[in-house]
Design a protein around this motif. Structure first.
Motif, PDB file in Angstrom:
ATOM      1  N   GLY A 129      49.990 -11.641  17.310  1.00 24.86           N
ATOM      2  CA  GLY A 129      50.026 -12.067  15.907  1.00 24.86           C
ATOM      3  C   GLY A 129      51.279 -12.847  15.519  1.00 24.86           C
ATOM      4  N   ALA A 130      52.022 -13.359  16.513  1.00 29.25           N
ATOM      5  CA  ALA A 130      53.253 -14.096  16.194  1.00 29.25           C
ATOM      6  C   ALA A 130      52.926 -15.537  15.825  1.00 29.25           C
ATOM      7  N   ASP A 131      53.817 -16.180  15.033  1.00 29.77           N
ATOM      8  CA  ASP A 131      53.656 -17.619  14.860  1.00 29.77           C
ATOM      9  C   ASP A 131      54.828 -18.428  15.432  1.00 29.77           C
ATOM     10  N   VAL A 132      55.852 -17.724  15.948  1.00 32.07           N
ATOM     11  CA  VAL A 132      56.910 -18.404  16.697  1.00 32.07           C
ATOM     12  C   VAL A 132      57.182 -17.599  17.970  1.00 32.07           C
ATOM     13  N   LEU A 133      57.177 -18.274  19.121  1.00 31.61           N
ATOM     14  CA  LEU A 133      57.576 -17.605  20.365  1.00 31.61           C
ATOM     15  C   LEU A 133      58.963 -18.103  20.759  1.00 31.61           C
ATOM     16  N   LEU A 134      59.925 -17.151  20.837  1.00 35.97           N
ATOM     17  CA  LEU A 134      61.266 -17.491  21.303  1.00 35.97           C
ATOM     18  C   LEU A 134      61.355 -17.131  22.780  1.00 35.97           C
ATOM     19  N   VAL A 135      61.652 -18.119  23.623  1.00 36.81           N
ATOM     20  CA  VAL A 135      61.780 -17.858  25.053  1.00 36.81           C
ATOM     21  C   VAL A 135      63.240 -18.038  25.451  1.00 36.81           C
TER      22      VAL A 135
ATOM     23  N   LEU B  80      69.723 -24.387  12.793  1.00 35.31           N
ATOM     24  CA  LEU B  80      68.764 -24.128  13.859  1.00 35.31           C
ATOM     25  C   LEU B  80      67.481 -23.528  13.274  1.00 35.31           C
ATOM     26  N   VAL B  81      67.666 -22.655  12.293  1.00 34.63           N
ATOM     27  CA  VAL B  81      66.524 -22.020  11.644  1.00 34.63           C
ATOM     28  C   VAL B  81      65.668 -23.097  10.958  1.00 34.63           C
ATOM     29  N   LYS B  82      66.353 -24.046  10.310  1.00 36.07           N
ATOM     30  CA  LYS B  82      65.610 -25.125   9.651  1.00 36.07           C
ATOM     31  C   LYS B  82      64.869 -25.974  10.668  1.00 36.07           C
ATOM     32  N   MET B  83      65.519 -26.249  11.805  1.00 35.75           N
ATOM     33  CA  MET B  83      64.860 -27.060  12.846  1.00 35.75           C
ATOM     34  C   MET B  83      63.597 -26.359  13.336  1.00 35.75           C
ATOM     35  N   ILE B  84      63.671 -25.037  13.509  1.00 37.05           N
ATOM     36  CA  ILE B  84      62.503 -24.298  13.996  1.00 37.05           C
ATOM     37  C   ILE B  84      61.396 -24.357  12.950  1.00 37.05           C
ATOM     38  N   GLU B  85      61.770 -24.198  11.680  1.00 37.03           N
ATOM     39  CA  GLU B  85      60.745 -24.219  10.639  1.00 37.03           C
ATOM     40  C   GLU B  85      60.077 -25.586  10.520  1.00 37.03           C
ATOM     41  N   ARG B  86      60.852 -26.639  10.813  1.00 33.72           N
ATOM     42  CA  ARG B  86      60.282 -27.989  10.731  1.00 33.72           C
ATOM     43  C   ARG B  86      59.492 -28.365  11.980  1.00 33.72           C
ATOM     44  N   CYS B  87      59.685 -27.617  13.063  1.00 33.24           N
ATOM     45  CA  CYS B  87      59.055 -27.950  14.346  1.00 33.24           C
ATOM     46  C   CYS B  87      57.533 -27.786  14.224  1.00 33.24           C
ATOM     47  N   PRO B  88      56.743 -28.746  14.742  1.00 36.16           N
ATOM     48  CA  PRO B  88      55.290 -28.635  14.619  1.00 36.16           C
ATOM     49  C   PRO B  88      54.713 -27.539  15.528  1.00 36.16           C
ATOM     50  N   GLU B  89      53.476 -27.151  15.249  1.00 31.51           N
ATOM     51  CA  GLU B  89      52.765 -26.210  16.121  1.00 31.51           C
ATOM     52  C   GLU B  89      52.559 -26.889  17.470  1.00 31.51           C
ATOM     53  N   ILE B  90      52.543 -26.077  18.523  1.00 32.05           N
ATOM     54  CA  ILE B  90      52.325 -26.663  19.838  1.00 32.05           C
ATOM     55  C   ILE B  90      50.815 -26.753  20.081  1.00 32.05           C
ATOM     56  N   VAL B  91      50.335 -27.950  20.454  1.00 31.41           N
ATOM     57  CA  VAL B  91      48.886 -28.117  20.635  1.00 31.41           C
ATOM     58  C   VAL B  91      48.583 -28.807  21.957  1.00 31.41           C
ATOM     59  N   GLY B  92      47.344 -28.618  22.431  1.00 28.58           N
ATOM     60  CA  GLY B  92      46.871 -29.326  23.622  1.00 28.58           C
ATOM     61  C   GLY B  92      47.506 -28.800  24.894  1.00 28.58           C
ATOM     62  N   GLU B  93      47.498 -29.684  25.900  1.00 29.03           N
ATOM     63  CA  GLU B  93      47.990 -29.281  27.205  1.00 29.03           C
ATOM     64  C   GLU B  93      49.514 -29.201  27.191  1.00 29.03           C
TER      65      GLU B  93
ATOM     66  N   ARG C 267      70.073 -28.530  36.818  1.00 29.70           N
ATOM     67  CA  ARG C 267      69.344 -29.755  37.064  1.00 29.70           C
ATOM     68  C   ARG C 267      67.955 -29.684  36.433  1.00 29.70           C
ATOM     69  N   CYS C 268      67.382 -28.491  36.385  1.00 30.80           N
ATOM     70  CA  CYS C 268      66.074 -28.318  35.745  1.00 30.80           C
ATOM     71  C   CYS C 268      66.250 -28.236  34.243  1.00 30.80           C
ATOM     72  N   ALA C 269      65.186 -28.448  33.519  1.00 29.30           N
ATOM     73  CA  ALA C 269      65.204 -28.187  32.087  1.00 29.30           C
ATOM     74  C   ALA C 269      63.864 -27.566  31.750  1.00 29.30           C
ATOM     75  N   PRO C 270      63.883 -26.367  31.179  1.00 35.20           N
ATOM     76  CA  PRO C 270      62.633 -25.646  30.944  1.00 35.20           C
ATOM     77  C   PRO C 270      61.909 -26.067  29.665  1.00 35.20           C
ATOM     78  N   TYR C 271      62.375 -27.129  28.996  1.00 37.93           N
ATOM     79  CA  TYR C 271      61.801 -27.485  27.690  1.00 37.93           C
ATOM     80  C   TYR C 271      60.408 -28.082  27.823  1.00 37.93           C
ATOM     81  N   VAL C 272      59.578 -27.843  26.781  1.00 40.93           N
ATOM     82  CA  VAL C 272      58.182 -28.259  26.805  1.00 40.93           C
ATOM     83  C   VAL C 272      57.938 -29.304  25.717  1.00 40.93           C
ATOM     84  N   GLU C 273      57.159 -30.316  26.034  1.00 48.52           N
ATOM     85  CA  GLU C 273      56.818 -31.353  25.045  1.00 48.52           C
ATOM     86  C   GLU C 273      56.160 -30.706  23.826  1.00 48.52           C
ATOM     87  N   GLY C 274      56.610 -31.114  22.652  1.00 50.96           N
ATOM     88  CA  GLY C 274      56.020 -30.559  21.432  1.00 50.96           C
ATOM     89  C   GLY C 274      56.667 -29.259  20.986  1.00 50.96           C
TER      90      GLY C 274
END
Ligand code: GTP
Ligand code: ATP
Ligand code: MG
Ligand code: MG
Lengths: 233, 257
Positions: free
Chosen positions: A85-91, A178-191, A99-106
């Motif tokens: 029932g969450a609407d934000v997942l913090l990983v 940071l809190v504002k950035m998260i609130e403005r961030c769109p929902e993650i959709v698609g692949e 060298r890697c970056a775990p960030y995901v598009e969107g």
């Protein structure tokens, strides 16, 4: 569902930053789930559960590279958070390989760097910094104005477009943006796709051959002098 | 943007009651002390100033610049932050020679103008009394020299209009002289302090209790006169400390005032 992935060297303050963020997000009636990926030891899931009463989970990656595991399990992670029932997942990633970056598009990518690691640190980092949306400098309470500013200039040089924040995570100073950035961030959709190309790899070292010397190996290699080359059958 | 005033609008105490002091104004050039017992909220108050709190901290205080709400752009952009904060824990980690270190800072801050380095060192030496050399390594500096250089660097090269100092009073600094010199720079200097010299040489002081601004006391004419006496006692103690440190003996007549 919004996806926030937080990376950074060990003990840089990722948990402290996310705790401040989580507290403020909950005050504003967001529903949060928290996932920690680490190699062999982590207690963050218990800390977040106890302090905030939110659903939490941790994954030990053992002998696997944590950023590889991140790629393998993040889809399942989002499904789990959805079910809770969450609407934000913090990983919170283990963030060992710079060298890697775990960030995901969107999603939102946050790198946490402690200013106490020396003024040159930003210049040593690759995609973990340059592909982030926000770079949080922690422990600003501990060092001089001068070192803080040189550190920040280093970040701006490596990652001119990243949003730089300065935080004393223990007192929650500098966390609100940071809190504002998260609130403005769109929902993650698609692949789901990684933002960056993973490092070149797939050689005989990765699969466990221990001999030293390029002559003993196959795949994409290099010697002390000269460029990368391919050796194989 | 020129910062002429900072306004603190009162919020609530630890127990949630409205703060007795509703509004405090700091002007350019003001030297202000924050006093009060341990745990009374002194650090919290300067945290609120540093954050430009807008009712979003536990105290619910609001902080204005030139009478207006602070733009998000300034609150969120460290590059535009007009405040430097120095605490008991603040230190230098670098082990470069002082000269190289200051040059590194000056380069990113003000186009590396060479005279800034000398100006910073001069100020630090005026503050500390123990001479710092440009060739000293940062890690060799004493506690007093480190404090002096932290402040001088923030004032001259950092050049922020507001400087917050949380209990940085330290042996080895002639405080009255330091305050007089710092006043010349026309900053807003806010000291969290337990030190009578710093307090009495300030323009006014905010007294904290139970997390709230209890009252604001403007330094009275009588206090200003008293300050000169307090300074003598303080300097006497400092000289004694020096003598003891350097292995001398103390005579009774030196300490009978
Ligand atoms: N002084 C100060 N200490 C901090 C700050 N942020 C974090 N710390 C301290 O730094 C240590 C490490 O912080 P964590 O938040 O656990 O770091 P982490 O990145 O989550 O660490 P791992 O998950 O173990 O890699 C803790 O002791 C924190 O209290 C800060 O802004 N200022
Ligand atoms: N108005 C307030 N509302 C809620 N909590 C507060 C308030 N003011 C202070 N606190 C909390 O009280 C505690 C002590 O405050 P603080 O550290 O600012 O005291 P201090 O005067 O700086 O103490 P010290 O002299 O020991 O440094 C902190 O945990 C702080 O968060
Ligand atoms: Mg952690
Ligand atoms: Mg304090």
């Amino acid at each position: 569902m919004k996806l926030v992935v937080c990376a950074g060297p060990p003990s840089s303050g990722k948990t402290s930053v996310l705790k401040s963020v989580c507290g403020k997000l909950l005050q504003r009636e967001n529903k949060i789930a928290y996932l920690k990926i680490d190699t062999q030891y982590a207690i963050e899931d218990e800390i977040f559960k106890k302090e905030f009463g939110i659903p939490t989970k941790k994954v030990y990656t053992g002998d696997l590279c944590p950023d590889h595991v991140n790629v393998l399990i993040l889809g399942d992670g989002l499904n789990w958070a959805e079910k809770e029932g969450a609407d934000v997942l913090l990983v919170e990633s283990a963030g060992l390989c710079l060298r890697c970056a775990p960030y995901v598009e969107g999603g939102l990518g946050i790198v946490v760097l402690e200013v106490t690691s020396g003024m040159q640190l930003p210049l040593k980092l690759g995609p973990i910094l340059s592909l982030a949306d926000a770079a949080v400098m922690t422990k600003i309470d501990l060092i001089s104005q001068a070192e803080k500013e040189v550190f920040r200039a280093g970040i701006n040089k490596v990652a001119p477009n990243v949003c730089v924040l300065e935080a004393d995570a223990l007192h929650g100073i500098g966390i609100s943006p940071l809190v504002k950035m998260i609130e403005r961030c769109p929902e993650i959709v698609g692949e789901l796709r990684l933002k960056g190309v993973p490092p070149l790899g797939v050689c005989t070292i990765c699969i466990g051959k221990k001999e030293i010397g390029w002559e003993k190996h196959f795949g994409i290699l290099r010697a002390l002098e000269g460029d990368l080359f391919y050796r194989g059958e | 943007m020129m910062i002429e005033t900072i306004t603190i609008l009162g919020g609530c105490s630890k127990s949630g009651d409205p703060e007795p002091v509703k509004e405090v104004n700091l002007k350019k050039g003001d030297v202000v002390s924050i006093v009060g017992p341990t745990g009374s909220g002194k650090t919290m108050l300067i945290n609120d100033i540093e954050l430009f709190a807008s009712g979003d901290t536990p105290t619910k205080r609001r902080v204005l610049i030139n009478g207006d709400e602070v733009l998000e752009e300034i609150r969120n952009n460290p590059h535009k932050n007009p405040i430097a904060r120095i605490t008991q824990h603040t230190t230098f980690l670098s082990d470069l020679p002082v000269c190289d270190f200051l040059e590194l800072h000056a380069k990113i801050r003000q186009d590396g103008e060479r005279y800034l380095i000398k100006k910073t060192l001069d100020l630090a030496n005026q503050l500390s009394g123990e001479n710092i050399l440009l060739s000293s390594r940062m890690t060799e500096l004493s506690g007093g020299q480190t404090r002096a250089l932290l402040i001088a660097d923030a004032v001259v090269i950092g050049n922020t209009p507001i400087i917050l100092l949380d209990e940085v009073e330290n042996a080895g600094i002639y405080k009255d002289r330091a305050l007089k010199i710092l006043r010349g720079y026309q900053k807003m200097m806010v000291f969290v302090t337990h030190d009578p010299v710093i307090t009495l040489f300030s323009d006014f002081r905010i007294v904290m209790r139970n997390g709230a601004m209890e009252k604001v006391i403007k330094t009275t004419e009588e206090e200003k006169k008293a300050a000169e006496e307090v300074k003598r006692v303080d300097n006497l103690l400092m000289d004694l400390r020096e003598k003891i440190r350097s292995g001398e003996t103390i005579e009774l007549k030196e300490v009978v005032v």
